[in-house]
Design an enzyme around this catalytic site. Sequence first.
Site, mmCIF file in Angstrom:
data_model
loop_
_atom_site.group_PDB
_atom_site.id
_atom_site.type_symbol
_atom_site.label_atom_id
_atom_site.label_comp_id
_atom_site.label_asym_id
_atom_site.label_seq_id
_atom_site.Cartn_x
_atom_site.Cartn_y
_atom_site.Cartn_z
ATOM 1 N N PRO A 1 0.827 -1.210 0.000
ATOM 2 C CA PRO A 1 0.000 0.000 0.000
ATOM 3 C C PRO A 1 0.860 1.259 0.000
ATOM 4 O O PRO A 1 1.880 1.335 0.694
ATOM 5 C CB PRO A 1 -0.794 -0.127 1.311
ATOM 6 C CG PRO A 1 -0.831 -1.590 1.589
ATOM 7 C CD PRO A 1 0.469 -2.132 1.089
ATOM 8 N N CYS A 2 0.432 2.234 -0.780
ATOM 9 C CA CYS A 2 1.239 3.454 -0.926
ATOM 10 C C CYS A 2 0.623 4.651 -0.211
ATOM 11 O O CYS A 2 1.171 5.748 -0.268
ATOM 12 C CB CYS A 2 1.422 3.782 -2.407
ATOM 13 S SG CYS A 2 -0.115 4.109 -3.297
#
Length: 427
Positions: free
Chosen positions: A163-164
């Site tokens: 996840p960014c």
Amino acid sequence: MVVAEHYEVLPDLVRRTVTLGERETVTEIADVSGLDDAPAWMRWWGSFLRGQRPKPPRLARPLRIVDLFCGCGGLTLGAVEAVTAVGFSPLVELAVDVDTEALRVYEANFHPRRILAKDVGSLVAYPYSLGDDPDTSVETIRLLDPAVSSSKGTIDLLLAGPPCEGHSNLNNRTRRKDPRNQLVLDAVAIAIGSKVPLVVIENVPEALADRRRAIQRAADALRIAGYSVLTDVLEAADYAVAQTRRRLFLIASRLGSPRSETLQALVKRPAPDLRWAIADLETIRSCPLDVPAVPSPENRRRIDYLFDQDLYELPDEIRPQCHRDGHSYPSVYGRLRWEEPSGTITTGFMSMGRGRFVHPSQRRTLTPHEAARIQGFPDDFIFITDPLHPPSRSSLAKWIGDAVPPPLAYVAVLAALETLTSNSANG
């Protein structure tokens, strides 16, 4: 080893020849692009977007894949196309994500042998100093789940798209120090502990600014474990994606050195525009993917104003107060142009207040189908696994907006596959 592509137009077909060292793999795709005067590569990928797929080589040996933080499978789809393009048969052994609904989409498209609806961090234990301490032993990494430990030494390629959100410039509260930014180390620990020879990890370029140096530590840990590592920021519009979207790739191999020259050699010009990607979807309304969001009355008036005045930027006086003088995100409330790539597709593509997402010629925002095309997903990709119970619009927006554009993943994985030895390439 050298990877090279060549596209040529045949009657009703486009042929692609991909060279991997001394081995050439030829695949063909039906030309349904409708682009008689376009470059051959543009016709190939335009046909791919419209649901055409090349036939995989016959009797190809399998190339086994583990996919962490897999989501609905954008990174996977690009990897599958790359693996097929060089003459192997992709086989997903394991897919892991916490989103059970996304895993159903993933399963419908890739048929993995095993699926885990778990936090990736729960699958592995390793020293916190991983990547910081050159004396950290690989033997200190423990694989905690049988689905992972049983595949040790049998996997060819590990994919991961952690996840960014923690790195996002929109995340003003914990940006640069968000604990989620360390998830890349979980993926690297699994790759090292499983003795996977090829690794491709994707994230946003802002990950390089993380205060805990997660990407740098991940790269160092791989080098300590005997991998050659390349980190590079790629622009999606350079690789057959009608979108300006920059993504960071960490490409690692124990078989050779990934080369940035390969990524440069695979650049495609000119950048495809929005017309190439979605012009044929202008008025289609056949399923939930083709239905746009209903705007609020205020946003309906703003959309009408753009078209009535033939504008692409909404004047300050028509914007909400918080997006007037001195606002940081000028693209919000903007209208797209046919002759340019889209800006970055995000999970907010159905709202004009979250980016430049107003259609170029229709008084509406983008549909999920259009956003998926702009991301590089083909029409035959299955987002709706149960027509009687379609996913929510927020789920569709998350899967599509968070995904890695498959054509961008394709070139990153090709750069990893380039490091295969001549013997394995001919195996």
